[in-house]
Design a protein around this motif. Structure first.
Motif, PDB file in Angstrom:
ATOM      1  N   GLN A 147     -85.892   8.354  89.547  1.00 32.40           N
ATOM      2  CA  GLN A 147     -87.299   8.103  89.847  1.00 32.40           C
ATOM      3  C   GLN A 147     -88.005   9.377  90.309  1.00 32.40           C
ATOM      4  O   GLN A 147     -89.183   9.574  90.022  1.00 32.40           O
ATOM      5  CB  GLN A 147     -87.413   6.989  90.889  1.00 32.40           C
ATOM      6  N   LYS A 150     -88.615  11.303  87.069  1.00 31.66           N
ATOM      7  CA  LYS A 150     -89.656  10.608  86.309  1.00 31.66           C
ATOM      8  C   LYS A 150     -91.036  10.861  86.906  1.00 31.66           C
ATOM      9  O   LYS A 150     -92.004  11.113  86.185  1.00 31.66           O
ATOM     10  CB  LYS A 150     -89.353   9.102  86.293  1.00 31.66           C
ATOM     11  N   SER A 151     -91.140  10.831  88.221  1.00 28.38           N
ATOM     12  CA  SER A 151     -92.424  11.056  88.884  1.00 28.38           C
ATOM     13  C   SER A 151     -92.937  12.464  88.634  1.00 28.38           C
ATOM     14  O   SER A 151     -94.135  12.675  88.410  1.00 28.38           O
ATOM     15  CB  SER A 151     -92.290  10.802  90.388  1.00 28.38           C
ATOM     16  N   ASP A 205     -85.270   0.424  85.173  1.00 26.28           N
ATOM     17  CA  ASP A 205     -86.454   0.794  85.940  1.00 26.28           C
ATOM     18  C   ASP A 205     -87.733   0.511  85.159  1.00 26.28           C
ATOM     19  O   ASP A 205     -88.770   0.178  85.737  1.00 26.28           O
ATOM     20  CB  ASP A 205     -86.360   2.279  86.303  1.00 26.28           C
TER      21      ASP A 205
END
Length: 232
Positions: A147, A150-151, A205
């Protein structure tokens, strides 16, 4: 019932600036049946050539450029570098990022799966999100690093979209050895060469893989999966 993880999205109009593509490294046949996680095992040249051919067949006609990110482990890095060398106008020079590594299995690394104590396997099955196999990394920790990556990519894409920037600039490395993705200015559809564990968690996710299927889903090698990384 398994959620639809099909790679048909790859060349679909649905794959736009809100998506990235994930690829699993070529098979490591010599280590079949063993836990190799973050162990840097070599990839067979024939398997690598097959993977490169398979990826090229699916992506070189897509009419787009790919910003390539890769796990630093050789089985991923070799595929990313081979794609770039074969078609540098399509696949940008790969950038390594530690967050794309497979799960850290610590003392389980290198062991045959059937040689790991049954009690430890059962403890993992009983608490798959929080148990740390071999004293290493839990799935929850691994999800957090996915995450984080990805962010960073989402912020980079949004910045480029707002600025209209299309130039590919150099990518800096931060102190942790991960790519400074958010400030990179890399353009093109993000193509991530990574591992089965990361791909499963990315699909989960994104709502493309149900939790009950997460741990059993067999991720095919060198097959692209499209995952949305930012809101439309």
């Amino acid at each position: 019932m398994q959620a639809d993880c099909g790679s048909a999205l790859v060349l679909s109009p649905l794959v736009d600036s809100t998506h990235c593509l994930l690829l699993r490294h070529p098979p490591v046949a010599a280590w079949a049946g063993r836990c190799y996680g973050q162990t840097d095992v070599p990839v067979d040249s024939a398997e690598l050539a097959t993977a490169v051919s398979q990826v090229n067949a699916g992506l070189r006609g897509a009419g787009r450029r790919f910003a390539v990110y890769t796990s630093p482990l050789e089985r991923c890095r070799a595929l990313a570098e081979s794609l770039h060398m074969g078609a540098p106008d399509i696949f940008a020079p790969p950038v390594t990022d530690e967050r794309l590594k497979e799960m850290d299995f610590a003392r389980w690394e290198g062991l045959a799966w059937d040689g790991i104590a049954r009690g430890e396997i059962d403890a993992w099955a009983a608490d798959p999100w929080n148990f740390q196999p071999g004293g290493g990394e839990s799935a929850r920790q691994m999800l957090q690093r996915w995450q984080s990556f990805k962010s960073d990519v989402a912020r980079s894409l949004e910045s480029l979209r707002q600025s209209g920037c299309v130039a590919h600039r150099s990518i800096n490395q931060n102190e942790a050895g991960s790519a400074d993705v958010a400030g990179s200015g890399a353009h093109g559809t993000p193509l991530l060469v990574t591992h089965a564990g990361i791909i499963r968690l990315a699909l989960f996710d994104a709502g493309l893989l149900l939790e009950e299927d997460l741990w059993l889903y067999k991720v095919p090698h060198a097959q692209p999966f499209a995952v949305r990384i930012q809101s439309v």
